[in-house]
Scaffold this active site. Structure first.
Site, short mmCIF file in Angstrom:
data_model
loop_
_atom_site.label_atom_id
_atom_site.label_comp_id
_atom_site.label_asym_id
_atom_site.label_seq_id
_atom_site.Cartn_x
_atom_site.Cartn_y
_atom_site.Cartn_z
N GLN A 149 0.82 -1.20 0.00
CA GLN A 149 0.00 0.00 0.00
C GLN A 149 0.87 1.26 0.00
O GLN A 149 0.34 2.37 -0.08
CB GLN A 149 -0.91 -0.01 1.24
CG GLN A 149 -1.90 -1.15 1.25
CD GLN A 149 -2.62 -1.25 2.59
OE1 GLN A 149 -2.05 -1.65 3.59
NE2 GLN A 149 -3.89 -0.89 2.60
N HIS A 167 -1.33 1.32 -4.57
CA HIS A 167 -1.75 2.72 -4.56
C HIS A 167 -0.87 3.61 -5.42
O HIS A 167 -0.86 4.83 -5.25
CB HIS A 167 -1.79 3.24 -3.12
CG HIS A 167 -2.80 2.54 -2.27
ND1 HIS A 167 -2.78 2.60 -0.89
CD2 HIS A 167 -3.85 1.75 -2.61
CE1 HIS A 167 -3.78 1.88 -0.42
NE2 HIS A 167 -4.44 1.36 -1.44
N CYS A 195 3.32 17.56 -19.49
CA CYS A 195 3.61 16.37 -20.29
C CYS A 195 4.48 16.77 -21.49
O CYS A 195 4.18 17.75 -22.18
CB CYS A 195 2.30 15.75 -20.76
SG CYS A 195 2.50 14.34 -21.88
N THR A 236 0.18 -2.94 8.62
CA THR A 236 -1.01 -2.28 8.07
C THR A 236 -2.14 -2.33 9.07
O THR A 236 -2.31 -3.31 9.80
CB THR A 236 -1.46 -2.91 6.74
OG1 THR A 236 -2.68 -2.30 6.31
CG2 THR A 236 -1.67 -4.41 6.87
#
Length: 289
Positions: A149, A167, A195, A236
């Site tokens: 995560q 994530h 970009c 976690t």
């Protein structure tokens, strides 16, 4: 699945001081350590779910810690699409600070032990197998798969190859126009990066609250959970979905679940072995050199 800010926002305890940590480790049941080692020795396909706790041991503050990373930064301002649209400069200031923190952090003993576990299994099976990063890849169970995560890249720095970043990554950016994802390793980016292909604004390639995880990432994670023969849960709180459901899915299949955490979580109720303490102190004890 959508990240739930309300559940993640619950406060957890801060880190204990070094003396308390050492004392807690000394109280660990040797029987439980032995059981965990035995499960690891017998397993052929291990799924490892890691959360903010393992990175906290490298000095990276977490959302739930008192005085943590998100202090003075309301979630909706720096970790939602709406906040980015409203003030992208502020969001990039925040994420540049996170990139600095990730850049100065180094993998701890827990990261290194997990990398050593994977390397040992790869050598044992004589299959060097390269990492494809996120994505489905070949549908064959691997000796060790890390579902993290965390977005800091510390598992990869430690040498882990088969890492699924649930994530996203602090070191990736995504174009808001053409949606191309690319790696970007400079510690600090311009506050309004553009970009190179289409000129649209770039955003951090991380999953914000209210956003769905990428379909290919979910597919890979679910495959790993459904094919593993041992499940480790490390650092976690087990409240953020869909990751919070993974150990329970494994348990329903009759797969042993080993939990390593500083405090009890919802996973504790179904864990085959529950080891309370710092991952950096426990993992080197149950993973052979």
């Amino acid at each position: 699945f959508v990240m739930d800010a309300a559940r993640v926002g619950k406060a957890n305890r801060g880190l204990q001081n070094g003396v308390q940590e050492a004392s807690a480790f000394m109280k660990l049941d040797k029987k439980h350590l032995s059981q965990a080692s035995s499960f690891l020795a017998r397993s052929k396909s291990i799924c490892i779910l890691t959360g903010a706790g393992i990175s906290a041991e490298s000095g990276i503050k977490t959302f739930r810690d008192a005085g943590g990373l998100w202090e003075n930064h309301p979630i909706e301002k720096v970790a939602t699409l709406e906040g980015f649209v409203e003030d992208p400069r502020h969001v990039w200031e925040f994420y540049n600070a996170r990139r600095k923190a990730a850049d100065t952090a180094t993998p701890n003993a827990a990261h290194i032990a997990l990398a050593r576990l994977e390397l040992g299994r790869l050598r044992k099976t004589k299959k060097a197998g390269s990492s494809n990063g996120n994505g489905t890849g070949h549908r064959k169970a691997k000796p060790v798969s890390i579902l993290t995560q965390n977005i800091d890249g510390l598992h990869q720095q430690a040498g882990s190859q088969n890492v699924v970043e649930l994530h996203g990554s602090i070191w990736k950016v995504r174009c808001t126009g053409c949606h191309v994802v690319s790696r970007d390793f400079p510690v600090e980016l311009p506050l309004l990066p553009r970009c190179g292909d289409c000129g649209s604004l770039l955003r951090p390639h991380v999953v914000w609250f209210g956003e769905h995880l990428e379909a290919d990432v979910l597919e890979t994670a679910e495959f790993v959970v459904q094919t593993c023969d041992l499940f480790l849960v490390i650092g976690t709180s087990a409240v953020v979905q869909p990751a919070a459901s993974y150990p329970f899915l494994a348990s329903r299949r009759g797969i042993p679940v080993i939990e390593i955490n500083k405090e009890k979580t919802p996973v504790s109720a179904i864990a085959t072995v529950s080891l309370m303490g710092l991952a950096g102190m426990i993992l080197p004890k149950i993973i052979p050199d």
